[in-house]
Design a protein around this motif. Structure first.
Motif, mmCIF file in Angstrom:
data_model
loop_
_atom_site.group_PDB
_atom_site.id
_atom_site.type_symbol
_atom_site.label_atom_id
_atom_site.label_comp_id
_atom_site.label_asym_id
_atom_site.label_seq_id
_atom_site.Cartn_x
_atom_site.Cartn_y
_atom_site.Cartn_z
ATOM 1 N N THR A 127 10.092 7.958 -4.703
ATOM 2 C CA THR A 127 9.569 8.066 -6.064
ATOM 3 C C THR A 127 8.061 7.840 -6.037
ATOM 4 O OG1 THR A 127 11.631 7.306 -7.064
ATOM 5 C CG2 THR A 127 9.631 7.068 -8.380
ATOM 6 N N ILE A 128 7.328 8.733 -6.685
ATOM 7 C CA ILE A 128 5.873 8.622 -6.753
ATOM 8 C C ILE A 128 5.434 8.850 -8.193
ATOM 9 C CG2 ILE A 128 5.514 9.364 -4.361
ATOM 10 C CD1 ILE A 128 4.803 12.156 -5.461
ATOM 11 N N SER A 129 4.142 8.762 -8.413
ATOM 12 C CA SER A 129 3.560 9.080 -9.719
ATOM 13 C C SER A 129 2.304 9.905 -9.484
ATOM 14 C CB SER A 129 3.218 7.799 -10.484
ATOM 15 O OG SER A 129 2.581 8.111 -11.709
ATOM 16 N N GLY A 130 2.162 10.988 -10.240
ATOM 17 C CA GLY A 130 1.035 11.892 -10.045
ATOM 18 C C GLY A 130 -0.314 11.291 -10.353
ATOM 19 N N ASP A 131 -0.346 10.122 -10.993
ATOM 20 C CA ASP A 131 -1.635 9.482 -11.277
ATOM 21 C C ASP A 131 -1.987 8.403 -10.250
ATOM 22 O OD1 ASP A 131 0.203 7.551 -11.951
ATOM 23 O OD2 ASP A 131 -0.509 7.267 -14.007
ATOM 24 N N ARG A 132 -1.230 8.343 -9.166
ATOM 25 C CA ARG A 132 -1.507 7.382 -8.098
ATOM 26 C C ARG A 132 -1.839 8.110 -6.801
ATOM 27 N NH1 ARG A 132 0.294 2.012 -8.833
ATOM 28 N NH2 ARG A 132 1.328 1.658 -10.839
ATOM 29 N N ASP A 133 -2.456 7.388 -5.881
ATOM 30 C CA ASP A 133 -2.773 7.920 -4.556
ATOM 31 C C ASP A 133 -1.869 7.270 -3.518
ATOM 32 O OD1 ASP A 133 -4.829 9.419 -5.649
ATOM 33 O OD2 ASP A 133 -6.376 7.926 -5.184
ATOM 34 N N TYR A 134 -1.515 8.067 -2.493
ATOM 35 C CA TYR A 134 -0.619 7.589 -1.443
ATOM 36 C C TYR A 134 -1.129 8.045 -0.079
ATOM 37 C CZ TYR A 134 2.507 7.055 -5.448
ATOM 38 O OH TYR A 134 3.044 6.704 -6.664
ATOM 39 N N VAL A 135 -0.698 7.329 0.947
ATOM 40 C CA VAL A 135 -0.977 7.721 2.327
ATOM 41 C C VAL A 135 0.334 7.665 3.104
ATOM 42 C CG1 VAL A 135 -2.146 7.124 4.476
ATOM 43 C CG2 VAL A 135 -3.379 6.973 2.313
ATOM 44 N N LEU A 136 0.619 8.745 3.824
ATOM 45 C CA LEU A 136 1.797 8.824 4.678
ATOM 46 C C LEU A 136 1.332 8.831 6.126
ATOM 47 C CD1 LEU A 136 4.985 9.382 4.514
ATOM 48 C CD2 LEU A 136 4.359 11.739 5.092
ATOM 49 N N THR A 137 1.835 7.908 6.924
ATOM 50 C CA THR A 137 1.518 7.871 8.352
ATOM 51 C C THR A 137 2.818 7.907 9.134
ATOM 52 O OG1 THR A 137 1.482 5.444 8.330
ATOM 53 C CG2 THR A 137 -0.622 6.579 8.054
ATOM 54 N N GLY A 138 2.777 8.558 10.306
ATOM 55 C CA GLY A 138 4.003 8.622 11.086
ATOM 56 C C GLY A 138 3.860 9.451 12.335
ATOM 57 N N ASN A 139 5.018 9.829 12.875
ATOM 58 C CA ASN A 139 5.093 10.632 14.092
ATOM 59 C C ASN A 139 6.072 11.772 13.855
ATOM 60 O OD1 ASN A 139 6.480 11.256 16.891
ATOM 61 N ND2 ASN A 139 4.473 10.353 17.347
ATOM 62 N N ARG A 140 5.714 12.970 14.305
ATOM 63 C CA ARG A 140 6.519 14.152 13.994
ATOM 64 C C ARG A 140 7.815 14.236 14.788
ATOM 65 N NH1 ARG A 140 7.883 18.231 15.860
ATOM 66 N NH2 ARG A 140 7.304 19.654 14.172
ATOM 67 N N GLY A 141 7.979 13.395 15.829
ATOM 68 C CA GLY A 141 9.180 13.486 16.640
ATOM 69 C C GLY A 141 9.262 14.835 17.334
ATOM 70 N N THR A 142 10.486 15.315 17.538
ATOM 71 C CA THR A 142 10.679 16.612 18.194
ATOM 72 C C THR A 142 11.515 17.557 17.345
ATOM 73 O OG1 THR A 142 12.642 15.811 19.387
ATOM 74 C CG2 THR A 142 10.500 15.572 20.490
ATOM 75 N N VAL A 143 11.700 17.223 16.066
ATOM 76 C CA VAL A 143 12.493 18.072 15.184
ATOM 77 C C VAL A 143 11.927 19.490 15.176
ATOM 78 C CG1 VAL A 143 11.162 17.377 13.148
ATOM 79 C CG2 VAL A 143 13.465 18.301 12.866
ATOM 80 N N ASN A 144 12.819 20.457 15.113
ATOM 81 C CA ASN A 144 12.430 21.862 15.220
ATOM 82 C C ASN A 144 11.464 22.288 14.115
ATOM 83 O OD1 ASN A 144 12.865 24.723 16.171
ATOM 84 N ND2 ASN A 144 13.752 24.896 14.124
ATOM 85 N N TYR A 145 11.714 21.835 12.884
ATOM 86 C CA TYR A 145 10.929 22.298 11.733
ATOM 87 C C TYR A 145 10.974 21.240 10.644
ATOM 88 C CZ TYR A 145 10.554 24.638 7.137
ATOM 89 O OH TYR A 145 10.242 24.955 5.839
ATOM 90 N N PHE A 146 9.830 20.971 10.025
ATOM 91 C CA PHE A 146 9.852 20.126 8.838
ATOM 92 C C PHE A 146 8.718 20.513 7.906
ATOM 93 C CE2 PHE A 146 6.804 17.593 11.299
ATOM 94 C CZ PHE A 146 5.956 17.041 10.343
#
Length: 369
Positions: A90-109
């Motif tokens: 859940t997010i809100s369009g009037d807020r800012d967010y940062v997503l950090t992570g690792n893509r793994g080896t999944v074929n497509y995302f």
């Protein structure tokens, strides 16, 4: 005198009353179906209730976003894809967010934001493919999510956005490593962590409306698909867009009806190059059949092609003794969806209902003419 305790009690009773009323209406739609479908329906109500509570009550705070798995073996609705993991927050369009992570080896995302209602519908408000993101040599990434431009990779959402999703599609779930990601809100005003009665009451109301309206949305879709029994037409792209469908997918769907001793053959004259594809069986309520118990899905990884490169899949209650059998798990009625992911060519499936004791396998396990 009205108290906060009264509001909590009243909301709980209203929530239970809504479940009772809407649950009866949903189950009544399946009273003419077979016993296994009626059993599915009762379980489905429990899953819808749990799904609504998880989405709006447990994970409903846009100041504390957590990308949880909205579907899995035990919670699903609305044509879930067993070859995909859906991480939603859940997010809100009037807020800012940062997503950090690792893509793994999944074929497509891909990653998207949406304006999502309580009726199962979702308009995509921003979208990025994995191929358009920046990764370091170890597959790590950082993605800003905001309604205003940011430096680096940025998912630019509209102010009405209220949901976030990572959609991962696998060819081999056992071998590919899923995306790992953490999301945080960088806007001020996150509060001190204490629950507020008004917020919890509001979230329970949303969960109740989700149960009612999402149940109705997908029941209406089931009735719509029953106009195309054993036919497999292409899904309406306008409808799929309104439901938040992946813009890189081509969809085909249908109801199926097979009695004991019958099989629905689904033939592909050719299998084009693509990132992924699958065909999956669903029950009347649009839940994938129990894929952890039986083979109810054929995909790019496990399909056995005919010698001439065509493909014939077999939907039946009994094992026909040929490759690509999809087990209806006791269902005579259900639904089917086929997905192509970024195909070079969209090939339409060709269905045919046959009698198992008289089918000519020699002619059916090659290109149909």
């Amino acid at each position: 005198m009205h108290t906060e305790a009264d509001s909590c009690i009243n909301e709980w009773e209203a929530f239970c009353d809504e479940l009772k009323k809407s649950g009866r209406e949903i189950l009544q739609a399946g009273t003419d179906m077979d016993e296994v479908t009626r059993a599915d329906g009762l379980r489905y109500l429990g899953r819808l209730m749990r799904g609504g509570v998880e989405k709006f009550v447990e994970y409903g705070d846009p100041a504390d976003p957590m990308a949880y798995k909205i579907y899995h073996e035990k919670i699903k609705w609305g044509f879930d894809n067993p070859d995909s993991i859906y991480n939603m927050a859940t997010i809100s369009g009037d807020r800012d967010y940062v997503l950090t992570g690792n893509r793994g080896t999944v074929n497509y995302f891909n990653i998207s934001t949406m304006a999502m209602g309580v009726d199962g519908r979702a308009a995509i408000t921003s979208f990025i493919n994995d191929t358009d993101m920046t990764f370091d040599e170890n597959g790590n990434f950082t993605l800003a999510i905001s309604s205003t431009p940011k430096d680096g990779d940025c998912l630019l959402m509209s102010p009405d956005s209220n949901a976030f999703m990572i959609r991962q599609t696998f060819n081999n779930r056992a071998m590919e490593k899923e995306v790992e990601a953490t999301m945080r809100c960088t806007s001020p005003g996150a509060g001190n962590g204490a629950l507020e009665v008004d917020a919890v009451v509001d979230n329970f109301r949303k969960a109740g409306k989700f149960f009612t309206k999402t149940g109705k949305t997908f029941l209406d879709l089931t009735h719509r698909l029953m106009n195309h029994v054993n036919e497999m037409p292409e899904a309406d792209p306008v409808y799929m867009k309104a439901m938040g469908g992946d813009p890189n997918y081509a969809y085909f769907w249908s109801s199926f009806h097979v009695e004991p001793g019958q099989a629905l053959l689904i033939h592909l004259p050719r299998v084009p190059a693509c990132d992924a594809w699958n065909l999956c069986l669903y029950n009347y309520w649009l839940e994938s059949l129990d894929f952890h118990k039986a083979t109810v899905i054929i995909n790019k990884q496990n399909a056995v092609l005919n010698p001439d490169g065509s493909l014939t899949m077999v939907v039946s209650m009994e094992d026909p003794g040929v490759a690509n059998w999809l087990n209806t798990c006791g269902h005579t009625w259900g639904n089917i969806m086929m997905r192509w992911t970024k195909p070079e060519e969209v090939v339409a499936p060709i269905p045919e209902l046959v009698q198992l004791d008289s089918v000519d396998w020699e002619s059916k396990l090659k290109k149909w003419v």
